[in-house]
Write an enzyme that holds these catalytic residues in place. Structure first.
Site, PDB file in Angstrom:
ATOM      1  N   ALA A 182     -25.232   9.644   4.170  1.00 39.48           N
ATOM      2  CA  ALA A 182     -25.948   8.412   4.486  1.00 39.48           C
ATOM      3  C   ALA A 182     -26.922   8.157   3.344  1.00 39.48           C
ATOM      4  O   ALA A 182     -27.381   9.092   2.685  1.00 39.48           O
ATOM      5  CB  ALA A 182     -26.697   8.519   5.809  1.00 39.48           C
ATOM      6  N   SER A 183     -27.243   6.896   3.119  1.00 38.63           N
ATOM      7  CA  SER A 183     -28.019   6.544   1.931  1.00 38.63           C
ATOM      8  C   SER A 183     -29.478   6.972   1.992  1.00 38.63           C
ATOM      9  O   SER A 183     -30.053   7.383   0.988  1.00 38.63           O
ATOM     10  CB  SER A 183     -27.941   5.029   1.690  1.00 38.63           C
ATOM     11  OG  SER A 183     -26.610   4.647   1.438  1.00 38.63           O
TER      12      SER A 183
END
Length: 210
Positions: A13-14
């Protein structure tokens, strides 16, 4: 004749605010549907535009020729520039790993293709290499388009004098303030409040300037 492969699941996930494990159940079910199981997980919160991702590098270091790198979508692996993507592809090739992505159906056969079937394996590698390049380019363009639209929106809001940055939930603000008052570090406060350390820092900075 099919063969079992060592499946390594990669979840990304960023930002710290996002749940990197969101797709884990989906990947587990996919592996099960193909008569396999994910033997190792590598999870991290890091931008897909960066090459220095510790868990991805650990996955490649741990891998042996013929292992499968399982991802939900190609953009979980890369939002890199072409030059950086070429570098990552070289590292993946040197590790002897085959990429299987749920959004790339032609890659799914790598879950079961026999290591003795050299012709089929080489054909799959050639087709998937081309399609991976295409999806990697799309992922990068999507990232650049979103960044451009975001910058345009911020510039417009600033020109109208209405830009205030990302709003912070008041309940979260109160919790962060309370935890810091008890002497917790920024990282521990973020962990207990369920947010990113950068969010804690922003709240504290705004409170000081208030």
């Amino acid at each position: 004749m099919s063969t079992q492969h060592f499946i390594r699941g990669y979840l990304r996930a960023s930002t710290d605010d996002q749940n990197a494990n969101r797709a884990r159940a989906t990947l587990e079910q996919f592996a099960k549907d193909n008569g396999a199981r994910v033997a190792a997980w590598y999870t991290e919160n890091a931008s897909g535009t960066k090459t220095d991702r510790s868990e991805l590098m650990r996955l490649l270091t741990d891998s042996h020729a013929g292992d499968v790198l399982l991802i939900e979508q190609v953009d979980r692996l890369t939002r890199l520039t072409k030059a950086d993507w070429d570098t990552l592809k070289t590292a993946i090739k040197q590790a002897g790993v085959r990429i299987v992505s749920l959004d790339l159906p032609t890659s799914h056969a790598a879950m079961t293709v026999s290591s003795n079937d050299d012709f089929t394996a080489r054909m799959l590698d050639a087709v998937n290499a081309m399609l991976l390049d295409m999806l990697a380019a799309i992922a990068r363009k999507d990232y650049e388009d979103r960044r451009r639209r975001q910058a345009e929106g911020i510039a417009l809001a600033k020109s109208k004098g209405v830009y205030r940055g990302r709003p912070v939930d008041q309940q979260l603000r109160n919790k962060v303030t309370e935890l810091k008052a008890k002497g917790f570090s920024i990282r521990k406060t973020a962990e207990l409040a369920g947010c990113a350390p950068s969010t804690v820092q922003r709240i504290l900075k705004e409170d000081i300037g208030a």
